[in-house]
Design a protein around this motif. Structure first.
Motif, PDB file in Angstrom:
ATOM      1  N   PRO A 117       0.850  -1.194   0.000  1.00 54.41           N
ATOM      2  CA  PRO A 117       0.000   0.000   0.000  1.00 54.41           C
ATOM      3  C   PRO A 117       0.884   1.243   0.000  1.00 54.41           C
ATOM      4  O   PRO A 117       2.052   1.186   0.400  1.00 54.41           O
ATOM      5  CB  PRO A 117      -0.792  -0.125   1.303  1.00 54.41           C
TER       6      PRO A 117
ATOM      7  N   GLU B 116     -14.133   7.964   0.872  1.00 49.72           N
ATOM      8  CA  GLU B 116     -13.135   6.892   0.902  1.00 49.72           C
ATOM      9  C   GLU B 116     -12.237   6.987  -0.327  1.00 49.72           C
ATOM     10  O   GLU B 116     -12.724   7.117  -1.444  1.00 49.72           O
ATOM     11  CB  GLU B 116     -13.803   5.516   0.954  1.00 49.72           C
ATOM     12  N   THR B 117     -10.939   6.925  -0.105  1.00 49.70           N
ATOM     13  CA  THR B 117      -9.968   6.956  -1.194  1.00 49.70           C
ATOM     14  C   THR B 117      -9.213   5.643  -1.231  1.00 49.70           C
ATOM     15  O   THR B 117      -8.698   5.192  -0.202  1.00 49.70           O
ATOM     16  CB  THR B 117      -8.972   8.114  -1.011  1.00 49.70           C
ATOM     17  N   ARG B 118      -9.160   5.044  -2.409  1.00 57.34           N
ATOM     18  CA  ARG B 118      -8.383   3.817  -2.604  1.00 57.34           C
ATOM     19  C   ARG B 118      -7.336   4.047  -3.678  1.00 57.34           C
ATOM     20  O   ARG B 118      -7.609   4.694  -4.692  1.00 57.34           O
ATOM     21  CB  ARG B 118      -9.285   2.636  -2.987  1.00 57.34           C
TER      22      ARG B 118
ATOM     23  N   ASN C  88      -4.664   1.779  -5.965  1.00 61.22           N
ATOM     24  CA  ASN C  88      -4.262   0.421  -6.383  1.00 61.22           C
ATOM     25  C   ASN C  88      -4.944  -0.652  -5.537  1.00 61.22           C
ATOM     26  O   ASN C  88      -4.329  -1.666  -5.181  1.00 61.22           O
ATOM     27  CB  ASN C  88      -2.746   0.265  -6.311  1.00 61.22           C
ATOM     28  N   GLY C  89      -6.206  -0.411  -5.204  1.00 63.02           N
ATOM     29  CA  GLY C  89      -6.969  -1.392  -4.436  1.00 63.02           C
ATOM     30  C   GLY C  89      -6.804  -1.296  -2.939  1.00 63.02           C
ATOM     31  O   GLY C  89      -7.532  -1.948  -2.192  1.00 63.02           O
ATOM     32  N   HIS C  90      -5.871  -0.479  -2.457  1.00 63.13           N
ATOM     33  CA  HIS C  90      -5.635  -0.332  -1.018  1.00 63.13           C
ATOM     34  C   HIS C  90      -6.401   0.880  -0.490  1.00 63.13           C
ATOM     35  O   HIS C  90      -6.366   1.956  -1.104  1.00 63.13           O
ATOM     36  CB  HIS C  90      -4.148  -0.148  -0.726  1.00 63.13           C
ATOM     37  N   LEU C  91      -7.063   0.725   0.646  1.00 64.22           N
ATOM     38  CA  LEU C  91      -7.734   1.852   1.278  1.00 64.22           C
ATOM     39  C   LEU C  91      -6.683   2.842   1.773  1.00 64.22           C
ATOM     40  O   LEU C  91      -5.829   2.499   2.587  1.00 64.22           O
ATOM     41  CB  LEU C  91      -8.601   1.381   2.442  1.00 64.22           C
ATOM     42  N   ALA C  92      -6.741   4.085   1.275  1.00 62.72           N
ATOM     43  CA  ALA C  92      -5.748   5.094   1.629  1.00 62.72           C
ATOM     44  C   ALA C  92      -6.246   6.046   2.705  1.00 62.72           C
ATOM     45  O   ALA C  92      -5.458   6.525   3.526  1.00 62.72           O
ATOM     46  CB  ALA C  92      -5.336   5.883   0.386  1.00 62.72           C
TER      47      ALA C  92
ATOM     48  N   TYR D  57      -6.105   7.337   8.291  1.00 62.24           N
ATOM     49  CA  TYR D  57      -5.231   6.832   7.244  1.00 62.24           C
ATOM     50  C   TYR D  57      -4.683   5.504   7.751  1.00 62.24           C
ATOM     51  O   TYR D  57      -3.904   5.502   8.722  1.00 62.24           O
ATOM     52  CB  TYR D  57      -4.079   7.798   6.979  1.00 62.24           C
TER      53      TYR D  57
ATOM     54  N   TRP E 191     -12.033  -2.288   7.280  1.00 62.37           N
ATOM     55  CA  TRP E 191     -10.665  -2.343   6.753  1.00 62.37           C
ATOM     56  C   TRP E 191      -9.846  -3.373   7.522  1.00 62.37           C
ATOM     57  O   TRP E 191      -9.122  -4.180   6.913  1.00 62.37           O
ATOM     58  CB  TRP E 191      -9.993  -0.963   6.884  1.00 62.37           C
TER      59      TRP E 191
ATOM     60  N   GLU F 188     -10.665  -6.811   6.409  1.00 61.67           N
ATOM     61  CA  GLU F 188     -10.104  -7.088   5.084  1.00 61.67           C
ATOM     62  C   GLU F 188      -8.668  -7.589   5.194  1.00 61.67           C
ATOM     63  O   GLU F 188      -8.264  -8.527   4.495  1.00 61.67           O
ATOM     64  CB  GLU F 188     -10.129  -5.829   4.221  1.00 61.67           C
TER      65      GLU F 188
END
Length: 378
Positions: free
Chosen positions: A121, A189-191, A193-197, A232, A327, A330
């Motif tokens: 991430p 929500e911001t992702r 490359n597939g990761h929750l940022a 974050y 999260w 996950e």
């Protein structure tokens, strides 16, 4: 703990010319600054007799163990064993785990895990701050500090993003218990490359009635205060308060020392009273917030955050906390959860958080003295 994440573990300005100990989830890391100015993060355990490298010194581009003087380079390989004759080879297993490390926004971020770079991430991007080693933003004055909790870091982090507790826990400072209703809000929500940022939300909070002399000179009808909060992953929270006189931003790294102790390392920035003369007051006001929270957070039961969402009752205003719990689940489902060692386990055997060096080079697959957490060597 959740591995394969960038943890903010220390303030960059606190890592100088001497090694610094950073305990994260019951595991000791040594942070040290190299001659080129960059910060290195490694397992604190010398593989010879388990000495703490943080008690040693930085010698050239190495960290030296205080016990027998073994020197480890930036990649973790031992480069010198003083007791050996010069013609004796250094054992291949004479190496320590080294973790990717970056200094940004005033924090030292350490990637605790063994993922290859392309699968990791991203380092969190803290809203409004310049991408610099220091905590910087044009027009803001920054201060730093820390606060220690006798509480699990999941509880500490959730409290930091809990909007609905403000009118009650902070009624003595900036909360208004006479108007506790929380308006409906949307999660941003911001992702990457597939990761929750990041997960953030903004609400309008009613300010408390002024007290003391302020009640005679303040306007009777004060506007709501626009407030943003969020997190974050894995361990940083954000609070932005937009006051009539200016803006406050507080970024807090909840550093989990172990299952029962958390240290909040905060950076508070303000756009008003930007002279150094106001730093002490700004620091005291920030600490006051933590002190108001402390009895409630340390009194929560169970102490550890439940894994089952149905173990506690949730309402709409808990949306940010629920996003954090989703999260976390996950990451558990990915197999990235590691047990934090108990005090007894830590006394009886050493185990380290897996580092990229263990999987990135096949020749080093068996070149390690200490096992990783959960590794079966039977």
């Amino acid at each position: 703990m959740i591995k394969n994440q960038w943890y903010a573990v220390e303030f960059g300005q606190w890592v100088t010319d001497k090694p610094v100990l950073a305990r994260v989830h019951g595991h000791d890391l040594v942070l040290w600054r190299r001659p080129n100015g960059s910060v290195n993060a490694q397992s604190d355990l010398c593989v010879h007799r388990g000495g703490s490298l943080a008690g040693g010194s930085v010698v050239g581009d190495c960290v030296q163990c205080p016990y027998h003087g073994w020197r480890y380079g930036a990649d973790g390989a031992c480069l010198e064993i003083p007791a050996n004759r010069p013609d004796l080879p250094i054992p291949k297993k004479a190496r320590i785990d080294t973790y990717p490390c970056i200094e940004r926004y005033g924090f030292v971020w350490v990637f605790l895990g063994d993922l290859a770079p392309e699968h990791r991430p991203p380092v969190p991007e803290l809203e409004g701050l310049e991408e610099h080693t220091e905590a910087r933003a044009e027009g803001y004055r920054a201060i730093i500090g820390e606060f220690t909790w006798q509480a699990n870091y999941d509880r500490v982090l959730e409290n930091a993003v809990d909007i609905a507790h403000t009118p009650f826990v902070h009624s003595g400072s900036f909360g208004n218990k006479d108007q506790p209703e929380i308006q409906d809000f949307d999660l941003d929500e911001t992702r990457i490359n597939g990761h929750l940022a990041s997960v953030t939300a903004t609400v309008e909070l009613e300010p408390p009635r002024p007290s003391g002399l302020w009640r005679f000179i303040s306007k009777k009808d004060r506007p709501p205060v626009s407030t943003s909060t969020g997190f974050y992953p894995p361990n940083v929270s954000m609070l932005i308060v937009r006051l009539p006189m200016g803006e406050i931003r507080i970024f807090t790294a909840a550093v989990p020392r172990d299952e029962h102790v958390t240290v909040s390392k905060f950076c508070m920035l303000r756009t008003f009273f930007t002279g150094g003369w106001a730093d002490k007051n700004s620091y005291e006001r920030t600490i006051k917030i933590f002190l108001e929270d402390q009895p409630t957070v340390e009194g929560q039961r169970p102490e550890l955050l439940p894994f089952d969402l149905s173990a506690e009752l949730h309402v709409k205003s808990d949306s940010i906390q629920l996003a954090y719990r989703r999260w976390r689940q996950e990451q558990i489902d990915k197999g990235w959860a590691l047990e934090t060692p108990s005090d007894e386990e830590a006394m009886r055997a050493a185990a380290v958080i897996p580092s990229p060096g263990r999987t990135g080079d096949p020749e080093l697959a068996n070149a390690w003295v200490f096992p990783t957490v959960g590794e079966d060597r039977s």
